[in-house]
Design a protein around this motif. Structure first.
Motif, mmCIF file in Angstrom:
data_model
loop_
_atom_site.group_PDB
_atom_site.id
_atom_site.type_symbol
_atom_site.label_atom_id
_atom_site.label_comp_id
_atom_site.label_asym_id
_atom_site.label_seq_id
_atom_site.Cartn_x
_atom_site.Cartn_y
_atom_site.Cartn_z
ATOM 1 N N VAL A 75 0.852 -1.184 -0.041
ATOM 2 C CA VAL A 75 -0.022 0.081 0.273
ATOM 3 C C VAL A 75 0.866 1.320 -0.148
ATOM 4 C CG1 VAL A 75 -0.399 0.060 2.608
ATOM 5 C CG2 VAL A 75 -1.924 1.347 1.251
ATOM 6 N N LEU A 76 0.650 2.165 -1.046
ATOM 7 C CA LEU A 76 1.301 3.462 -1.093
ATOM 8 C C LEU A 76 0.503 4.495 -0.436
ATOM 9 C CD1 LEU A 76 2.510 3.064 -4.818
ATOM 10 C CD2 LEU A 76 3.623 2.410 -2.788
ATOM 11 N N LEU A 77 1.285 5.228 0.449
ATOM 12 C CA LEU A 77 0.910 6.416 1.359
ATOM 13 C C LEU A 77 1.663 7.634 0.821
ATOM 14 C CD1 LEU A 77 0.540 4.496 4.749
ATOM 15 C CD2 LEU A 77 -1.461 4.838 3.300
ATOM 16 N N ARG A 78 0.923 8.588 0.653
ATOM 17 C CA ARG A 78 1.601 9.894 0.154
ATOM 18 C C ARG A 78 0.395 10.934 0.252
ATOM 19 N NH1 ARG A 78 1.886 7.972 -6.001
ATOM 20 N NH2 ARG A 78 3.723 6.734 -5.042
ATOM 21 N N ARG A 106 -3.106 10.533 -0.136
ATOM 22 C CA ARG A 106 -3.522 9.165 -1.040
ATOM 23 C C ARG A 106 -3.332 8.068 -0.450
ATOM 24 N NH1 ARG A 106 -2.827 10.118 -6.581
ATOM 25 N NH2 ARG A 106 -3.556 7.863 -6.451
ATOM 26 N N ILE A 107 -4.154 7.083 -0.681
ATOM 27 C CA ILE A 107 -3.945 5.534 -0.079
ATOM 28 C C ILE A 107 -4.268 4.717 -1.699
ATOM 29 C CG2 ILE A 107 -5.070 3.569 0.927
ATOM 30 C CD1 ILE A 107 -6.594 5.779 2.795
ATOM 31 N N ILE A 108 -2.998 4.077 -2.146
ATOM 32 C CA ILE A 108 -2.932 3.364 -3.118
ATOM 33 C C ILE A 108 -2.834 1.971 -2.904
ATOM 34 C CG2 ILE A 108 -2.045 3.173 -5.604
ATOM 35 C CD1 ILE A 108 -1.095 6.103 -5.290
ATOM 36 N N LEU A 109 -3.902 1.075 -2.994
ATOM 37 C CA LEU A 109 -3.735 -0.373 -2.680
ATOM 38 C C LEU A 109 -2.756 -0.820 -3.902
ATOM 39 C CD1 LEU A 109 -7.250 -1.313 -1.705
ATOM 40 C CD2 LEU A 109 -5.418 -0.275 -0.443
ATOM 41 N N ASN A 110 -1.716 -1.567 -3.573
ATOM 42 C CA ASN A 110 -0.552 -1.737 -4.603
ATOM 43 C C ASN A 110 -0.192 -3.309 -4.590
ATOM 44 O OD1 ASN A 110 1.304 -0.872 -6.457
ATOM 45 N ND2 ASN A 110 3.006 -0.981 -4.806
ATOM 46 N N ARG A 111 -1.228 -3.908 -4.791
ATOM 47 C CA ARG A 111 -0.763 -5.468 -5.158
ATOM 48 C C ARG A 111 -1.723 -5.665 -6.595
ATOM 49 N NH1 ARG A 111 -2.599 -9.584 -1.126
ATOM 50 N NH2 ARG A 111 -1.055 -10.879 -2.105
ATOM 51 N N PRO A 112 -1.378 -5.085 -7.649
ATOM 52 C CA PRO A 112 -2.232 -5.382 -8.872
ATOM 53 C C PRO A 112 -2.227 -6.591 -9.312
ATOM 54 C CG PRO A 112 -0.177 -4.039 -9.149
ATOM 55 C CD PRO A 112 -0.088 -4.272 -7.763
ATOM 56 N N ARG A 113 -1.144 -7.486 -9.301
ATOM 57 C CA ARG A 113 -1.151 -8.745 -9.583
ATOM 58 C C ARG A 113 -2.256 -9.772 -9.038
ATOM 59 N NH1 ARG A 113 5.152 -10.368 -10.307
ATOM 60 N NH2 ARG A 113 5.046 -8.955 -8.436
ATOM 61 N N GLY A 119 -8.909 -2.678 -11.149
ATOM 62 C CA GLY A 119 -9.786 -2.517 -10.077
ATOM 63 C C GLY A 119 -9.265 -1.785 -8.945
ATOM 64 N N LEU A 120 -10.212 -1.476 -8.159
ATOM 65 C CA LEU A 120 -9.817 -0.847 -6.822
ATOM 66 C C LEU A 120 -9.402 -2.091 -5.950
ATOM 67 C CD1 LEU A 120 -9.619 1.378 -4.528
ATOM 68 C CD2 LEU A 120 -11.887 0.560 -3.861
ATOM 69 N N CYS A 121 -9.927 -3.332 -5.703
ATOM 70 C CA CYS A 121 -9.777 -4.162 -4.973
ATOM 71 C C CYS A 121 -10.756 -5.446 -4.804
ATOM 72 C CB CYS A 121 -9.721 -3.593 -3.347
ATOM 73 S SG CYS A 121 -9.318 -5.007 -2.184
ATOM 74 N N ALA A 122 -10.132 -6.732 -5.192
ATOM 75 C CA ALA A 122 -11.108 -7.929 -5.280
ATOM 76 C C ALA A 122 -11.656 -8.242 -3.873
ATOM 77 C CB ALA A 122 -10.307 -8.884 -6.196
ATOM 78 N N GLY A 123 -11.198 -7.959 -2.935
ATOM 79 C CA GLY A 123 -11.355 -8.450 -1.800
ATOM 80 C C GLY A 123 -10.280 -8.660 -0.899
ATOM 81 N N GLY A 124 -10.696 -9.513 0.279
ATOM 82 C CA GLY A 124 -9.547 -9.879 1.169
ATOM 83 C C GLY A 124 -8.544 -10.813 0.809
ATOM 84 N N ASP A 125 -7.558 -11.314 1.289
ATOM 85 C CA ASP A 125 -6.668 -12.506 0.822
ATOM 86 C C ASP A 125 -7.161 -13.755 1.367
ATOM 87 O OD1 ASP A 125 -4.570 -14.154 0.371
ATOM 88 O OD2 ASP A 125 -3.050 -12.905 1.278
ATOM 89 N N ILE A 126 -8.080 -14.128 0.236
ATOM 90 C CA ILE A 126 -8.799 -15.343 0.700
ATOM 91 C C ILE A 126 -7.937 -16.580 0.600
ATOM 92 C CG2 ILE A 126 -9.740 -16.052 -1.760
ATOM 93 C CD1 ILE A 126 -11.773 -15.930 1.420
#
Length: 366
Positions: free
Chosen positions: A9-12, A19-26, A64-71
């Motif tokens: 997660v990038l914070l700036r 900004r909060i950028i969720l940063n696990r695109p793969r 996308g923003l986020c597909a959910g938790g780490d299932i």
């Protein structure tokens, strides 16, 4: 110095915006426990920083923003662990969901692309929720033998008529128009305007920046389907809902019935009970307390492990649910999901349903 590509997660800060950028695109920005704690710490810092006037959450990558938790991590804990890791993750995640709902500064969620499960939790409780033509929003938990959480039952229980019941049980995705009509979003901005919107949020008040880019809402489809959705889903049991859907005769109703019959029977019955009970609870915090009980029991269910195996790990799409039919799921089976946890309660709502933390009503900043 850490490499941004390795940070989950990038914070700036950019001008007046944080900004909060969720940063696990793969991984489609799936949430981990570490990400939740980092976001919460940043919100604490920014809440007391007078230079930060707006907080914006978005996702890295184009999907996308986020597909959910780490299932996968939850699956492994359910299959071979003692459940403490998942319970600790949910505890912090649900606290974060409640916090975003009462955050004292504008919390802008860019719900572009896929927004599901935990992604809904970190976005749809915010005060300013922006969707695009690419938005695909869902709470798809019944398909993996689980029950909607992260405040999803709170949101869906408050959608018009029985639209929320339909979405909770089927797990169907909705686009921008339906997201707004169901109360899951507030504003429509074309995806090609998001970069400029971010620039403007850094330079001017949130309302002024948003007014520059907001466009008329595209037409959804659910509002036109309200007649059959309301008539079928107001039934008192999942069995009767399925019967009404098949009896309706329409193509969409039949497809909904067939969708339900492919889901976990236990998850369907618990979800219906959870949504109905959420509608009678007063605050988001009370609903999150209920969802925590349900999730902790669900972690120990056969269907969660089997559902994740079938849908995500082996991908054979042939889960073997147990019990296998709706008729085999008893009222006692459902009720145990809602039993008090004693000293393991989440405890977001205080005595009588009042908030245990600061911030007042969770519906502020809508």
């Amino acid at each position: 110095m850490s490499n941004d590509s390795e940070e989950p997660v990038l914070l700036r800060t950019e001008g007046r915006a944080a900004r909060i950028i969720l940063n696990r695109p793969r991984a489609l920005n799936a949430l981990t426990h570490e990400m939740v704690t980092r976001i919460d710490a940043a919100l604490t810092e920014w809440e007391h920083d007078p230079a930060v006037r707006t907080v914006v959450i978005s996702g890295a990558g184009a999907r996308g923003l986020c597909a959910g938790g780490d299932i996968r991590a939850i699956h492994d804990d359910a299959r071979a662990g003692d459940g403490t890791a998942s319970a600790a993750f949910w505890r912090d995640e649900y606290h974060l969901n409640a916090r975003t709902a009462r955050y004292p500064k504008p919390y802008v969620a860019l719900m572009d692309g896929i927004v599901m499960g935990g992604g809904v939790g970190v976005s749809a409780h915010g005060g300013v929720r922006v969707v695009t033509e690419r938005s695909r929003i869902a709470m798809p938990e019944t398909g993996i033998g689980f029950i909607p959480d992260v405040g999803g039952t709170y949101l869906l229980s408050r959608a018009p008529g029985e639209l929320g019941t339909h979405l909770a049980l089927t797990g169907n995705q909705v686009g921008a128009g339906d997201a707004l009509s169901c109360g899951l979003a507030d504003h429509y901005v074309p995806s090609d305007a998001l970069d400029t919107l971010l620039d403007d949020l850094a330079a001017m008040p949130m309302a002024e920046a948003l007014a520059r880019h907001e466009q008329p809402v595209p037409k959804g489809v659910l509002t036109e389907q309200r007649t059959w959705i309301d008539a079928c889903y107001r039934a008192d049991s999942v069995e009767e809902i399925v019967e009404r859907l098949f009896a309706h005769g329409g193509t969409e109703a039949k497809e909904a019935a067939e969708t339900l019959l492919a889901k976990s029977p236990t998850a369907l019955k618990v979800t219906l009970a959870a949504v109905r009970r959420a509608g009678r609870l007063g605050t988001l915090e009370e609903v999150l307390d209920q969802e925590y009980r349900v999730s902790c029991v669900g972690l120990r269910s056969h269907d969660l492990v089997e559902g994740v195996r079938a849908q995500i790990i082996d991908k054979d799409r042939e889960p073997h649910w147990s019990p296998a039919t709706l008729a085999e799921v008893t009222d006692a089976d459902v009720e145990r999901f809602f039993a008090p946890l004693g000293d393991r309660e989440l405890g977001l709502a205080g005595p009588g349903g009042t908030l245990s933390g600061p911030g007042g009503t969770t519906d502020a900043a809508r």
